[in-house]
Design a protein around this motif. Structure first.
Motif, mmCIF file in Angstrom:
data_model
loop_
_atom_site.group_PDB
_atom_site.id
_atom_site.type_symbol
_atom_site.label_atom_id
_atom_site.label_comp_id
_atom_site.label_asym_id
_atom_site.label_seq_id
_atom_site.Cartn_x
_atom_site.Cartn_y
_atom_site.Cartn_z
ATOM 1 N N ALA A 63 0.830 -1.214 0.000
ATOM 2 C CA ALA A 63 0.000 0.000 0.000
ATOM 3 C C ALA A 63 0.862 1.260 0.000
ATOM 4 C CB ALA A 63 -0.944 0.001 1.194
ATOM 5 N N THR A 64 1.958 1.233 0.715
ATOM 6 C CA THR A 64 2.867 2.383 0.766
ATOM 7 C C THR A 64 3.566 2.565 -0.576
ATOM 8 O OG1 THR A 64 3.217 2.007 3.126
ATOM 9 C CG2 THR A 64 4.822 3.398 2.005
ATOM 10 N N ALA A 65 4.053 1.482 -1.149
ATOM 11 C CA ALA A 65 4.720 1.544 -2.455
ATOM 12 C C ALA A 65 3.752 2.062 -3.516
ATOM 13 C CB ALA A 65 5.251 0.166 -2.841
ATOM 14 N N ARG A 66 2.531 1.610 -3.461
ATOM 15 C CA ARG A 66 1.501 2.032 -4.417
ATOM 16 C C ARG A 66 1.257 3.532 -4.316
ATOM 17 N NH1 ARG A 66 -3.895 2.737 -5.188
ATOM 18 N NH2 ARG A 66 -4.870 1.575 -6.873
ATOM 19 N N LEU A 67 1.110 4.027 -3.097
ATOM 20 C CA LEU A 67 0.886 5.455 -2.880
ATOM 21 C C LEU A 67 2.082 6.268 -3.370
ATOM 22 C CD1 LEU A 67 -0.745 7.806 -1.740
ATOM 23 C CD2 LEU A 67 0.324 7.355 0.479
ATOM 24 N N MET A 68 3.290 5.813 -3.076
ATOM 25 C CA MET A 68 4.489 6.510 -3.521
ATOM 26 C C MET A 68 4.533 6.595 -5.048
ATOM 27 S SD MET A 68 7.178 4.833 -0.796
ATOM 28 C CE MET A 68 8.634 5.267 -1.726
ATOM 29 N N LEU A 69 4.180 5.509 -5.716
ATOM 30 C CA LEU A 69 4.165 5.478 -7.174
ATOM 31 C C LEU A 69 3.140 6.460 -7.739
ATOM 32 C CD1 LEU A 69 4.994 4.364 -9.909
ATOM 33 C CD2 LEU A 69 3.432 2.443 -9.525
ATOM 34 N N VAL A 70 1.942 6.490 -7.162
ATOM 35 C CA VAL A 70 0.892 7.403 -7.627
ATOM 36 C C VAL A 70 1.358 8.855 -7.495
ATOM 37 C CG1 VAL A 70 -1.424 8.261 -7.096
ATOM 38 C CG2 VAL A 70 -1.009 5.806 -7.224
ATOM 39 N N VAL A 71 2.002 9.185 -6.385
ATOM 40 C CA VAL A 71 2.502 10.553 -6.179
ATOM 41 C C VAL A 71 3.579 10.888 -7.209
ATOM 42 C CG1 VAL A 71 3.784 12.050 -4.588
ATOM 43 C CG2 VAL A 71 1.898 10.654 -3.732
ATOM 44 N N ASP A 100 -1.656 -1.121 -9.650
ATOM 45 C CA ASP A 100 -1.826 -2.547 -9.352
ATOM 46 C C ASP A 100 -1.323 -3.444 -10.480
ATOM 47 O OD1 ASP A 100 -2.905 -1.838 -6.930
ATOM 48 O OD2 ASP A 100 -4.975 -2.042 -7.591
ATOM 49 N N SER A 101 -1.132 -2.881 -11.659
ATOM 50 C CA SER A 101 -0.576 -3.674 -12.757
ATOM 51 C C SER A 101 0.958 -3.664 -12.711
ATOM 52 C CB SER A 101 -1.057 -3.147 -14.105
ATOM 53 O OG SER A 101 -0.485 -1.882 -14.383
ATOM 54 N N VAL A 102 1.518 -2.763 -11.915
ATOM 55 C CA VAL A 102 2.969 -2.638 -11.789
ATOM 56 C C VAL A 102 3.465 -3.302 -10.507
ATOM 57 C CG1 VAL A 102 4.872 -0.996 -11.616
ATOM 58 C CG2 VAL A 102 2.905 -0.462 -13.070
ATOM 59 N N LEU A 103 2.730 -3.089 -9.446
ATOM 60 C CA LEU A 103 3.090 -3.629 -8.133
ATOM 61 C C LEU A 103 2.077 -4.687 -7.733
ATOM 62 C CD1 LEU A 103 3.707 -0.186 -6.415
ATOM 63 C CD2 LEU A 103 5.459 -1.740 -7.281
#
Length: 117
Positions: A63-71, A100-103
């Motif tokens: 969830a943290t990695a996903r948020l970092m990527l979106v930012v 979600d397709s990347v991580l």
């Protein structure tokens, strides 16, 4: 078009980082390269729970990695728009990317320097 994502950690400072790179090439020549990074200061207590000193690894939760990527992607979009405003290439855009397709799961990051532990 090509996208690159890098995730990292500075264990000595409890800092997480995400680097997003967007490239457009034509005939194997770079036409445009945007690289945006985002750094996040983590709560030291929570950070320590994710640090495995024995294995010299850090577990970055999905969830943290996903948020970092979106930012980081959002920052790259802003840079692209701001730096191409008023030019012929202002119509270029970074396509929607489903994080979600990347991580898919938590990211295990190997810590290279022992002094960071």
């Amino acid at each position: 078009m090509n996208n690159t994502i890098q995730l990292g950690v500075d264990a000595s400072k409890s800092i997480l980082g995400c680097l997003f790179k967007f490239e457009i090439k034509k005939d194997n020549n770079e036409l445009l390269v945007i690289e945006a990074g985002a750094h996040f200061k983590a709560d030291e207590e929570g950070f320590k729970k994710l640090l495995n000193k024995k294995k010299k690894t850090f577990t970055l939760p999905f969830a943290t990695a996903r948020l970092m990527l979106v930012v980081a992607i959002g920052v790259a979009r802003g840079i692209l728009h701001a730096k191409t405003e008023g030019t012929d290439i202002n119509g270029i855009f970074i396509p929607l990317i489903d994080p979600d397709s990347v991580l898919e799961k938590d990211i295990i990051i190997d810590l290279l320097l022992e002094e960071n532990l």
